[in-house]
Design a protein around this motif. Structure first.
Motif, short mmCIF file in Angstrom:
data_model
loop_
_atom_site.label_atom_id
_atom_site.label_comp_id
_atom_site.label_asym_id
_atom_site.label_seq_id
_atom_site.Cartn_x
_atom_site.Cartn_y
_atom_site.Cartn_z
N MET A 1 0.85 -1.20 0.00
CA MET A 1 0.00 0.00 0.00
C MET A 1 0.88 1.24 0.00
O MET A 1 1.98 1.23 0.55
CB MET A 1 -0.87 0.03 1.27
CG MET A 1 -1.81 -1.13 1.43
SD MET A 1 -2.56 -1.18 3.10
CE MET A 1 -3.37 0.40 3.17
N TRP A 2 0.35 2.34 -0.60
CA TRP A 2 1.04 3.63 -0.55
C TRP A 2 0.74 4.26 0.80
O TRP A 2 -0.42 4.48 1.15
CB TRP A 2 0.55 4.54 -1.67
CG TRP A 2 1.03 4.11 -3.02
CD1 TRP A 2 0.32 3.46 -3.98
CD2 TRP A 2 2.34 4.31 -3.56
NE1 TRP A 2 1.10 3.24 -5.09
CE2 TRP A 2 2.35 3.74 -4.86
CE3 TRP A 2 3.51 4.90 -3.08
CZ2 TRP A 2 3.47 3.76 -5.67
CZ3 TRP A 2 4.62 4.91 -3.91
CH2 TRP A 2 4.61 4.36 -5.17
N LEU A 3 1.80 4.55 1.56
CA LEU A 3 1.67 5.07 2.92
C LEU A 3 2.69 6.19 3.15
O LEU A 3 3.65 6.34 2.40
CB LEU A 3 1.94 3.97 3.95
CG LEU A 3 1.03 2.75 3.91
CD1 LEU A 3 1.57 1.66 4.81
CD2 LEU A 3 -0.38 3.14 4.32
N GLN A 4 2.48 6.92 4.24
CA GLN A 4 3.49 7.87 4.71
C GLN A 4 4.64 7.08 5.31
O GLN A 4 4.53 5.88 5.57
CB GLN A 4 2.89 8.84 5.74
CG GLN A 4 2.67 8.27 7.13
CD GLN A 4 1.36 7.51 7.27
OE1 GLN A 4 0.67 7.25 6.30
NE2 GLN A 4 1.01 7.17 8.50
N MET A 5 5.77 7.74 5.54
CA MET A 5 6.92 7.09 6.15
C MET A 5 6.64 6.91 7.63
O MET A 5 6.08 7.79 8.27
CB MET A 5 8.19 7.94 6.00
CG MET A 5 8.46 8.55 4.65
SD MET A 5 8.57 7.39 3.32
CE MET A 5 7.90 8.38 2.00
N GLY A 6 7.07 5.80 8.19
CA GLY A 6 6.88 5.63 9.62
C GLY A 6 7.12 4.22 10.08
O GLY A 6 7.32 3.30 9.27
N PRO B 1 -6.02 10.58 -2.97
CA PRO B 1 -7.19 9.70 -2.79
C PRO B 1 -7.27 8.56 -3.80
O PRO B 1 -7.90 7.54 -3.52
CB PRO B 1 -8.38 10.65 -2.95
CG PRO B 1 -7.84 12.00 -2.64
CD PRO B 1 -6.41 11.98 -3.12
N ASP B 2 -6.62 8.70 -4.94
CA ASP B 2 -6.65 7.65 -5.96
C ASP B 2 -5.67 6.51 -5.69
O ASP B 2 -5.82 5.43 -6.26
CB ASP B 2 -6.33 8.24 -7.34
CG ASP B 2 -7.38 9.24 -7.80
OD1 ASP B 2 -8.55 9.09 -7.42
OD2 ASP B 2 -7.00 10.15 -8.55
N VAL B 3 -4.68 6.75 -4.83
CA VAL B 3 -3.66 5.73 -4.61
C VAL B 3 -3.57 5.22 -3.17
O VAL B 3 -3.09 4.13 -2.92
CB VAL B 3 -2.25 6.22 -5.05
CG1 VAL B 3 -2.23 6.52 -6.54
CG2 VAL B 3 -1.79 7.40 -4.23
N ALA B 4 -4.02 6.03 -2.22
CA ALA B 4 -3.84 5.70 -0.81
C ALA B 4 -5.18 5.45 -0.12
O ALA B 4 -6.23 5.85 -0.63
CB ALA B 4 -3.09 6.83 -0.11
N ASP B 5 -5.11 4.84 1.04
CA ASP B 5 -6.34 4.57 1.78
C ASP B 5 -6.80 5.81 2.56
O ASP B 5 -6.14 6.85 2.56
CB ASP B 5 -6.18 3.35 2.69
CG ASP B 5 -5.28 3.60 3.90
OD1 ASP B 5 -4.78 4.71 4.11
OD2 ASP B 5 -5.08 2.63 4.67
N ALA B 6 -7.93 5.66 3.22
CA ALA B 6 -8.56 6.79 3.91
C ALA B 6 -7.68 7.38 5.00
O ALA B 6 -7.73 8.59 5.25
CB ALA B 6 -9.91 6.37 4.48
N SER B 7 -6.87 6.56 5.66
CA SER B 7 -6.03 7.10 6.73
C SER B 7 -5.00 8.08 6.20
O SER B 7 -4.71 9.10 6.82
CB SER B 7 -5.35 5.97 7.51
OG SER B 7 -4.37 5.33 6.72
N VAL B 8 -4.43 7.81 5.03
CA VAL B 8 -3.45 8.72 4.43
C VAL B 8 -4.14 9.98 3.93
O VAL B 8 -3.61 11.09 4.08
CB VAL B 8 -2.66 8.02 3.30
CG1 VAL B 8 -1.67 8.98 2.65
CG2 VAL B 8 -1.95 6.78 3.82
N VAL B 9 -5.33 9.84 3.39
CA VAL B 9 -6.09 11.01 2.94
C VAL B 9 -6.41 11.92 4.13
O VAL B 9 -6.25 13.14 4.06
CB VAL B 9 -7.38 10.58 2.20
CG1 VAL B 9 -8.25 11.78 1.86
CG2 VAL B 9 -7.02 9.81 0.93
N ARG B 10 -6.83 11.33 5.26
CA ARG B 10 -7.10 12.12 6.47
C ARG B 10 -5.84 12.83 6.94
O ARG B 10 -5.87 14.00 7.33
CB ARG B 10 -7.65 11.24 7.59
CG ARG B 10 -9.10 10.90 7.48
CD ARG B 10 -9.64 10.26 8.76
NE ARG B 10 -8.89 9.08 9.17
CZ ARG B 10 -9.15 7.85 8.75
NH1 ARG B 10 -10.14 7.62 7.90
NH2 ARG B 10 -8.42 6.84 9.17
N LEU B 11 -4.72 12.10 6.94
CA LEU B 11 -3.45 12.70 7.35
C LEU B 11 -3.10 13.89 6.46
O LEU B 11 -2.69 14.94 6.96
CB LEU B 11 -2.34 11.66 7.34
CG LEU B 11 -0.92 12.15 7.61
CD1 LEU B 11 -0.82 12.88 8.94
CD2 LEU B 11 0.06 10.98 7.53
#
Length: 173
Positions: A68-73, A155-165
């Motif tokens: 999944m496409w995510l932020q670094m962490g 929003p086209d590549v990441a899940d809702a948590s990344v969009v919220r972030l």
């Protein structure tokens, strides 16, 4: 001061997401080992959304294990003195970009998500970091790919948590 103590102070000062914030604090009060991967009830993690210097794009990692496409962490480590430093370390390691600077307001979001056994939950404290001009990202061993995405592409590549972030980060800038 321990990393656990720092996390409690950071969460007490965080003025948003009251119910989730309290859940994190309750977890840390109940679990002295709640900062570490070894805590079976879940553990606090630290992440950072990397923003380009023009504040038009974000750098996401295609996570090797999750696909999944995510932020670094990721997980806190014994050498991390603070949550902010853990987030900055993770962002630097996973992006390959030196000179990242966290936004000064502290965490921008909290996200609790289930993970596979033996642990149950990640209690992620999410920051945002600005990349320096001319930053060049380098893929780490934890990633299949790194890519800059315009805000409206997320929003086209990441899940809702990344969009919220991203939304909370844009509000904090």
């Amino acid at each position: 001061m321990s990393l656990h103590d720092d996390a409690v102070l950071v969460l007490k000062a965080y003025e948003h997401q009251e119910e989730l914030r309290q859940l994190y604090l309750d977890h840390l009060f109940a679990h002295p080992d709640g900062m570490w991967k070894s805590c079976g009830a879940g553990h606090v993690t630290a992440s950072a959304l990397v923003i380009d210097p023009e504040r038009e794009r974000v750098l996401l990692t295609l996570h090797r294990k999750l696909g999944m496409w995510l932020q670094m962490g990721g997980h806190c480590e014994p050498g991390d003195a603070t949550l902010a430093r853990a987030a900055l370390r993770e962002a630097t390691e996973e992006s390959g970009i030196s000179g990242l600077r966290l936004l000064p307001a502290g965490p921008v979001s909290l996200d609790r998500h289930p993970i596979p056994a033996p642990c149950n939950w990640h209690l992620d404290v999410q920051y945002a970091a600005l990349a320096p001009a001319g930053a060049v990202a380098e893929i780490s061993d934890e990633s299949l790919d790194l890519r800059w995405f315009a805000y409206d592409e997320v929003p086209d590549v990441a899940d809702a948590s990344v969009v919220r972030l991203l939304e909370r980060t844009r509000t904090a800038m």
